[in-house]
Enzyme design. Sequence first.
Site, PDB file in Angstrom:
ATOM      1  N   ASP A 115       0.804  -1.228   0.000  1.00  0.00           N
ATOM      2  CA  ASP A 115       0.000   0.000   0.000  1.00  0.00           C
ATOM      3  C   ASP A 115       0.835   1.276   0.000  1.00  0.00           C
ATOM      4  O   ASP A 115       0.376   2.327   0.436  1.00  0.00           O
ATOM      5  CB  ASP A 115      -0.943   0.000   1.210  1.00  0.00           C
ATOM      6  CG  ASP A 115      -2.020  -1.059   1.084  1.00  0.00           C
ATOM      7  OD1 ASP A 115      -2.667  -1.103   0.026  1.00  0.00           O
ATOM      8  OD2 ASP A 115      -2.207  -1.839   2.035  1.00  0.00           O
ATOM      9  N   ASP A 175      -6.802  -3.490  -6.186  1.00  0.00           N
ATOM     10  CA  ASP A 175      -6.416  -2.226  -5.546  1.00  0.00           C
ATOM     11  C   ASP A 175      -4.963  -1.849  -5.859  1.00  0.00           C
ATOM     12  O   ASP A 175      -4.608  -0.666  -5.878  1.00  0.00           O
ATOM     13  CB  ASP A 175      -6.551  -2.320  -4.019  1.00  0.00           C
ATOM     14  CG  ASP A 175      -7.760  -3.075  -3.530  1.00  0.00           C
ATOM     15  OD1 ASP A 175      -8.130  -4.090  -4.160  1.00  0.00           O
ATOM     16  OD2 ASP A 175      -8.317  -2.688  -2.487  1.00  0.00           O
ATOM     17  N   THR A 235     -13.218 -12.851  -4.877  1.00  0.00           N
ATOM     18  CA  THR A 235     -13.647 -11.465  -4.659  1.00  0.00           C
ATOM     19  C   THR A 235     -13.891 -11.312  -3.167  1.00  0.00           C
ATOM     20  O   THR A 235     -15.010 -11.434  -2.677  1.00  0.00           O
ATOM     21  CB  THR A 235     -14.886 -11.130  -5.504  1.00  0.00           C
ATOM     22  OG1 THR A 235     -14.534 -11.278  -6.886  1.00  0.00           O
ATOM     23  CG2 THR A 235     -15.324  -9.687  -5.286  1.00  0.00           C
ATOM     24  N   ARG A 247     -16.036  -0.975  -5.432  1.00  0.00           N
ATOM     25  CA  ARG A 247     -14.804  -0.192  -5.338  1.00  0.00           C
ATOM     26  C   ARG A 247     -13.696  -0.817  -6.181  1.00  0.00           C
ATOM     27  O   ARG A 247     -12.849  -0.104  -6.735  1.00  0.00           O
ATOM     28  CB  ARG A 247     -14.375  -0.018  -3.880  1.00  0.00           C
ATOM     29  CG  ARG A 247     -13.332   1.086  -3.716  1.00  0.00           C
ATOM     30  CD  ARG A 247     -13.189   1.567  -2.288  1.00  0.00           C
ATOM     31  NE  ARG A 247     -12.701   0.542  -1.382  1.00  0.00           N
ATOM     32  CZ  ARG A 247     -13.431  -0.065  -0.443  1.00  0.00           C
ATOM     33  NH1 ARG A 247     -14.708   0.238  -0.278  1.00  0.00           N
ATOM     34  NH2 ARG A 247     -12.899  -0.981   0.345  1.00  0.00           N
ATOM     35  N   TRP A 251     -11.215   0.999  -8.747  1.00  0.00           N
ATOM     36  CA  TRP A 251      -9.744   0.916  -8.785  1.00  0.00           C
ATOM     37  C   TRP A 251      -9.263   0.572 -10.193  1.00  0.00           C
ATOM     38  O   TRP A 251      -8.259   1.111 -10.673  1.00  0.00           O
ATOM     39  CB  TRP A 251      -9.233  -0.145  -7.824  1.00  0.00           C
ATOM     40  CG  TRP A 251      -9.453   0.003  -6.347  1.00  0.00           C
ATOM     41  CD1 TRP A 251      -9.733  -1.011  -5.471  1.00  0.00           C
ATOM     42  CD2 TRP A 251      -9.363   1.189  -5.526  1.00  0.00           C
ATOM     43  NE1 TRP A 251      -9.833  -0.528  -4.184  1.00  0.00           N
ATOM     44  CE2 TRP A 251      -9.601   0.809  -4.187  1.00  0.00           C
ATOM     45  CE3 TRP A 251      -9.102   2.531  -5.815  1.00  0.00           C
ATOM     46  CZ2 TRP A 251      -9.598   1.726  -3.125  1.00  0.00           C
ATOM     47  CZ3 TRP A 251      -9.107   3.448  -4.759  1.00  0.00           C
ATOM     48  CH2 TRP A 251      -9.344   3.049  -3.443  1.00  0.00           C
ATOM     49  N   SER A 363     -15.964  -3.140   4.043  1.00  0.00           N
ATOM     50  CA  SER A 363     -16.043  -4.573   3.709  1.00  0.00           C
ATOM     51  C   SER A 363     -17.342  -5.140   4.251  1.00  0.00           C
ATOM     52  O   SER A 363     -17.431  -5.502   5.429  1.00  0.00           O
ATOM     53  CB  SER A 363     -14.849  -5.338   4.290  1.00  0.00           C
ATOM     54  OG  SER A 363     -14.957  -6.720   3.989  1.00  0.00           O
TER      55      SER A 363
END
Length: 389
Positions: A115, A175, A235, A247, A251, A363
């Site tokens: 990240d 992501d 997923t 989302r 992304w 989530s």
Amino acid sequence: MYKTLGGTVALLAAGLLSQAQQVKLAPVFADAEKQTQVMLDSVARARENHPDLVSPRTIENGNLKLVPAKDWTSGFFAGELWMLYAYTHKPEWKAKAEEYTAREEKEKLNGGTHDMGFKIYCSYGTGYQLTKDAAYKDVIIQSAKTLSTRFNPKVGCIRSWDHHKEQWGYPVIIDNMMNLELLFAATRLTGDSSFYKIAVSHANTTMKNHFRPDYSSYHVVDYDTATGKVVKRNTHQGYADESAWARGQGWALYGYTMCYRETKNVAYLRQAENVAKFILHHPNLPADKIPYWDFNAPGIPNEPRDASAAGVIASGLFELAKYSKNKKEYLTVANTILQNLTKNYRSAIGENKGFILLHSTGSKPANSEVDVPLNYGDYYYLEALLRSK
């Protein structure tokens, strides 16, 4: 919970408005300044006994939830402060942006996470674009070097998660497309093409393995590091493995648009356009264009929305409109999203600890952060507003 826009939505649905009106930025940013001051006060109080926590993430059980720098969302609030400075040019926002950005610096050496782009590029990267501060440049470059250590040439991708090792051997999540911008920036700043090559490899491998024939995306693809072959596709944060987590689609749209900007590879432009087509023409996209948390969630229309996904999609569409022949459609939808987020999804001034947007979903399968404010929802909303100019 969610208001409708009556006549405007009806006209849009009927195709009678060729392009939605742009949001008037001055009053919206004035409100954002007021809310962000509330947030700064909320954070100051919350940090009195927790100085190791650096940034607001959400509201949990009625309380402001702060996170440490290692949290994937920790850089977004600094980025918001930079965007307030970009719009207002007020030195006090620059000072606060610098303060919150500095709290992220130690993450430049954290090789235990993919990240890095979210944490460092949303904070230091946004700041560098506005200031050209040489110290920020150094942090960006070191962060790209650290992120590069997670690249596996056999797989062709950067590893996403180190957790759940009993579930995945080498997981790559959609992501992760968002973290490639840091690598492209590092090549621009250094002339070292190794970062660029890793980003392109990751984008190409993801384009090959993450997408279904309709250009919806899986969330997680697990790879065999010995062969580089796909082991399985999941997923994780969506309704089901074969569903389209909202989302995640955002992304993908944003990520491939950015990759086209950085490389001018037409394959990335086509990918972004195809993902946009999936999103914008999906029968379960509501009239206000704020998606449900998953396009295939079983209880639609009685499912939570995801304002954060809407912000990512709007921001991506504003950029994609610069490159695509579908400019008119993309601008219409992006402006519609901003109109509706602004009218119906914003917090009242002084409430919700200073968050700007309500009704995001983190989530749903984990029953985590459902119908709450989220810092990345605010970040991409402000970015989309700036891009709408």
